[in-house]
Motif scaffolding. Structure first.
Motif, mmCIF file in Angstrom:
data_model
loop_
_atom_site.group_PDB
_atom_site.id
_atom_site.type_symbol
_atom_site.label_atom_id
_atom_site.label_comp_id
_atom_site.label_asym_id
_atom_site.label_seq_id
_atom_site.Cartn_x
_atom_site.Cartn_y
_atom_site.Cartn_z
ATOM 1 N N TYR A 114 6.574 16.963 -7.392
ATOM 2 C CA TYR A 114 6.867 17.787 -6.217
ATOM 3 C C TYR A 114 7.337 19.162 -6.703
ATOM 4 O O TYR A 114 8.247 19.261 -7.523
ATOM 5 C CB TYR A 114 7.964 17.125 -5.374
ATOM 6 N N GLY A 115 6.701 20.217 -6.233
ATOM 7 C CA GLY A 115 7.071 21.567 -6.657
ATOM 8 C C GLY A 115 6.170 22.141 -7.741
ATOM 9 O O GLY A 115 6.310 23.304 -8.108
ATOM 10 N N SER A 173 8.550 17.325 2.590
ATOM 11 C CA SER A 173 9.339 16.926 1.424
ATOM 12 C C SER A 173 8.540 15.990 0.515
ATOM 13 O O SER A 173 9.034 15.555 -0.522
ATOM 14 C CB SER A 173 10.647 16.255 1.848
ATOM 15 N N THR A 201 9.414 25.989 -2.345
ATOM 16 C CA THR A 201 9.571 24.702 -3.031
ATOM 17 C C THR A 201 8.738 24.640 -4.313
ATOM 18 O O THR A 201 8.776 23.628 -5.002
ATOM 19 C CB THR A 201 9.162 23.514 -2.136
ATOM 20 N N ARG A 213 15.867 6.471 0.256
ATOM 21 C CA ARG A 213 15.124 7.333 -0.665
ATOM 22 C C ARG A 213 15.943 7.598 -1.938
ATOM 23 O O ARG A 213 15.399 7.613 -3.042
ATOM 24 C CB ARG A 213 14.804 8.640 0.059
ATOM 25 N N THR A 214 17.228 7.802 -1.772
ATOM 26 C CA THR A 214 18.119 7.998 -2.922
ATOM 27 C C THR A 214 18.068 6.777 -3.842
ATOM 28 O O THR A 214 18.027 6.911 -5.080
ATOM 29 C CB THR A 214 19.568 8.221 -2.436
ATOM 30 N N LYS A 250 14.682 6.647 -5.716
ATOM 31 C CA LYS A 250 14.692 7.633 -6.797
ATOM 32 C C LYS A 250 15.560 7.137 -7.959
ATOM 33 O O LYS A 250 15.204 7.287 -9.132
ATOM 34 C CB LYS A 250 15.207 8.971 -6.259
ATOM 35 N N ASN A 282 5.991 9.421 -4.354
ATOM 36 C CA ASN A 282 6.216 10.612 -3.527
ATOM 37 C C ASN A 282 7.666 10.682 -3.077
ATOM 38 O O ASN A 282 8.268 11.764 -3.053
ATOM 39 C CB ASN A 282 5.310 10.588 -2.299
ATOM 40 N N MET A 283 8.229 9.523 -2.713
ATOM 41 C CA MET A 283 9.625 9.510 -2.258
ATOM 42 C C MET A 283 10.543 10.037 -3.359
ATOM 43 O O MET A 283 11.556 10.674 -3.090
ATOM 44 C CB MET A 283 10.040 8.093 -1.874
ATOM 45 N N ALA A 284 10.190 9.750 -4.630
ATOM 46 C CA ALA A 284 11.019 10.186 -5.755
ATOM 47 C C ALA A 284 10.570 11.537 -6.314
ATOM 48 O O ALA A 284 11.195 12.058 -7.245
ATOM 49 C CB ALA A 284 10.996 9.118 -6.857
ATOM 50 N N GLY A 285 9.488 12.108 -5.789
ATOM 51 C CA GLY A 285 9.032 13.432 -6.222
ATOM 52 C C GLY A 285 8.371 13.463 -7.583
ATOM 53 O O GLY A 285 8.277 14.524 -8.208
ATOM 54 N N TRP A 337 7.863 16.618 -14.183
ATOM 55 C CA TRP A 337 7.256 17.626 -15.073
ATOM 56 C C TRP A 337 6.562 17.020 -16.306
ATOM 57 O O TRP A 337 6.314 17.722 -17.266
ATOM 58 C CB TRP A 337 8.279 18.689 -15.508
ATOM 59 N N THR A 341 18.834 11.692 0.456
ATOM 60 C CA THR A 341 17.995 12.612 -0.321
ATOM 61 C C THR A 341 17.019 13.280 0.635
ATOM 62 O O THR A 341 16.213 12.605 1.274
ATOM 63 C CB THR A 341 17.198 11.845 -1.397
ATOM 64 N N THR A 399 13.636 16.398 -3.662
ATOM 65 C CA THR A 399 13.805 15.693 -4.931
ATOM 66 C C THR A 399 13.981 16.579 -6.157
ATOM 67 O O THR A 399 14.314 16.073 -7.216
ATOM 68 C CB THR A 399 12.592 14.785 -5.181
ATOM 69 N N ILE A 400 13.687 17.862 -6.071
ATOM 70 C CA ILE A 400 13.659 18.622 -7.329
ATOM 71 C C ILE A 400 14.901 19.463 -7.576
ATOM 72 O O ILE A 400 14.986 20.172 -8.565
ATOM 73 C CB ILE A 400 12.389 19.489 -7.478
ATOM 74 N N LEU A 450 16.255 22.166 -6.596
ATOM 75 C CA LEU A 450 16.246 23.611 -6.747
ATOM 76 C C LEU A 450 17.434 24.184 -5.992
ATOM 77 O O LEU A 450 17.773 23.713 -4.918
ATOM 78 C CB LEU A 450 14.970 24.218 -6.156
#
Lengths: 527, 98
Positions: free
Chosen positions: A204-205, A218, A248, A397-398, A401, A448-451, A476, B53, B56-57, B59
């Motif tokens: 994500y991002g 999100s 984002t 979600r927390t 993750k 996706n929930m955890a990005g 990343w 949450t 997630t990133i 920023l």
């Protein structure tokens, strides 16, 4: 020169560099393949021959100029220069259609280019057209497109997965070597799995979403489809990186290694040695098809035999992912889709006062699945239910993750798992049961929930249909995941299934074959 | 967990500004309640001490200099409007009287 549509993007690029193939020829071949195959597949919603050929000619001019200045200039060319690519029909191209698979955007013309479009233009890729999708990217089969479903080139009576089913089918059926999709709960990885190709959902991002039709902000992320890991990496490299128009999009450097995944099978396979891979026991979900599980376990065995260290891990909140996702995503969707009001763009129904216009425009413009999700999201966000649903889902979600964070903290390089609990299913099989349809995403949506980044790669066939293997990594780590994917490709380079083309590929070129709309009308599955 | 009555389904549709047919409302009543049953699973988890949450990133706030930059020209911004008059979009009157 063999048929250029059968080549990967990096093979096409190599031919451009030796000068025995032009971008105009490769683009013409891609357009002809897309036009011939589209009756049976309905993978494309628009093909822009004139624009594509103009872009191809511009690429050929750059190639000629580089050849004239010498080997160094040729070597410096971007690997996607002149290569045909497809865009999911929710990526804006200035002046072009952008339906997001919905009647409510019929006739809309995008007023500007998406970031992804700009980046592809900058590297000289050739945009052939726009691909079919579940309406507003909501679905796992592409049956929820307002413009008819897409068929799977492996079996024309089955879905290609979704929501990016058109992009997946176009790559699997050798129309184009590359395509862009979006993934909110599995919409790149699941169709990649069901059509036997490579599909990656980046962190994500990682990729700017400027100019993309939003679903769940999100969760949404843009990513590549390709027929191998090298091509997926090159396409990701072209579109990734910070863009100030999407706040984002993260200021995290994009590794140049994405452009240089090794071509050597020995080197790629050797890279697997000593890699620590977690195998999450919860991803072999109840109801998983035995053939799919067998292929995935065999692939994990092959990775182990090549020197990877595979250990079972637990992601204990996996089972809660589906319910939490189907609160968060519809809630965000209900807010994002409030903008489709028939006032500033799109078809407008006139039915009296402004409230009546809203009701009529939105009632007529959205399809069943989109209405269902808007209803769910509106309810989950409404007074009295916000804490019980939306906040509760965000707390879960927390926990989801946190499950992944514990795996990374324990020193694992990646998680290896199935992409989808089963192979491509028949048209209509899950259309009347939304919960059964949602279960398709059980192995992809926690990512996706955890990005996190995740990639699906083909790992063989079950009942003659492709099975996907998924690598999931810490934020990343796309390069590391694609190196694992490349390693697995090297191990299975000589596998019999790799030489097979999609079973119904030849049939998909037959002008007498029924269209997916005709097939599903016969089956009586359309609402 | 909550179940939705037919009237509540119609109320949510109104909140969402979705004009739905009687047949759609009936179908949605069944489907939404079936989905809400799946949500009940979340109640198994004690999340009292868990922070939500939203993204997630991690920023920090992304700031830019407060300077004017070119934006979409009026002509292009209005090009998709179903109905326009001059530089305006036409909508039905939202206030009564003059």
């Amino acid at each position: 020169m063999t048929d250029s549509t059968r080549l990967s993007a990096h093979e096409v690029a190599a031919h451009f560099r030796t000068g025995d193939l032009s971008s105009r020829d490769a683009t013409t071949a891609a357009i002809e393949a897309a036009e011939r195959g589209n009756r049976a597949l309905n993978a494309w919603l628009s093909i822009d021959r004139e624009r594509a050929l103009a872009e191809a000619d511009a690429a050929d001019a750059r190639l000629r100029a580089a050849h004239a200045s010498g080997a160094a200039a040729v070597g410096a060319l971007h690997p996607l220069l002149g290569v045909p690519v497809a865009l999911k029909d929710l990526v804006s191209i200035k002046g072009g259609q952008c339906t997001a698979g919905s009647r409510i955007l019929e006739g809309y013309r995008a007023p500007y280019d998406a970031h992804v479009t700009e980046r592809l233009r900058a590297v000289g890729a050739v945009i052939v057209g726009k691909t079919n999708m579940d309406e507003f990217a909501m679905g796992s089969s592409t049956e929820h497109s307002a413009f008819g479903p897409t068929a799977n080139p492996w079996d024309l009576e089955r879905v290609p997965g979704g929501s990016s089913g058109g992009s997946a089918a176009a790559v699997a059926a050798y129309h184009v070597p590359l395509a862009i999709g979006t993934d909110t709960g599995g919409s790149i990885r699941q169709p990649a799995a069901l059509t036997g190709i490579v599909g990656m959902k980046p962190t994500y991002g990682r990729v700017s979403r400027y100019g993309i039709v939003a679903f769940a902000s999100s969760l949404d992320q843009i990513g590549p489809f390709a027929r191998d890991a090298q091509d997926a990496a090159a396409l990701l490299h072209a579109v990734a990186g910070r863009d100030e128009r999407d706040s984002t999009s993260a200021p995290v450097p994009v590794p140049d290694g994405l452009l240089h995944l090794t071509a050597s099978d020995d080197e790629a396979a050797a890279g697997l040695r000593g890699k620590r891979l977690g195998l999450p026991k919860e991803y072999f979900v109840a109801g998983m098809e035995p053939g799919t599980e067998a292929r995935v376990r065999a692939a994990v065995g092959a990775l182990e035999a090549a020197g990877a260290i595979v250990e079972e891990v637990s992601l204990p909140h996996t089972d809660y992912g589906l319910a939490a996702y189907y609160i968060v995503a519809p809630a965000e969707a209900s807010a994002n889709l409030a903008r489709y009001d028939g006032i500033r763009y799109g078809p407008a129904a006139r039915d009296g006062d402004i409230l009546a216009n809203y009701l009529a425009t939105r009632g007529a413009g959205f399809g069943d699945e989109v209405k269902r999700r808007i209803m769910l999201g509106t309810y989950a966000l409404s007074a009295g239910y916000y804490d019980a649903f939306y906040v509760k889902a965000q707390k879960v979600r927390t926990l989801i993750k946190g499950d992944f964070d514990a795996v990374w903290a324990a020193g694992f390089d990646a998680i290896v798992a199935p992409t989808s609990p089963g192979v491509a299913f028949r048209f209509g099989a899950k259309m009347d049961d939304p919960v059964a349809m949602y279960l398709n995403d059980a192995c992809t949506l926690p990512v996706n929930m955890a990005g996190l980044p995740g990639v699906s790669i083909p790992c063989g066939l079950a009942d003659g249909l492709p099975v996907g293997l998924q690598f999931i990594g810490a934020p990343w780590t796309e390069l590391g995941l694609l190196e694992l994917a490349r390693g697995y490709e090297a191990l299975t380079e000589d596998a019999e299934w790799r030489a097979l083309e999609p079973t119904d590929l030849a049939l998909s070129l037959d002008p007498a074959v029924p269209t997916p709309v005709e097939r599903t009308a016969v089956a009586g599955t359309r609402a | 967990m909550a179940t939705l009555s037919r009237d509540e389904v119609a109320h949510v549709a109104h909140l969402a500004r979705l004009g739905l047919s009687e047949a759609e409302l009936s179908r949605l009543e069944g489907q939404l309640n079936h989905i809400l049953e799946q949500y009940a699973k979340l109640a198994e988890l004690d999340t009292e001490a868990i922070a939500p949450t939203a993204q997630t990133i991690e920023l920090e706030n992304i700031l830019r200099d407060d300077v004017a930059t070119p934006s979409l020209p009026v002509e292009e911004a209005l090009a998709n409007a179903p109905e326009r008059r001059g530089d305006f979009i036409v909508v039905p009157a939202i206030m009564s009287g003059e």
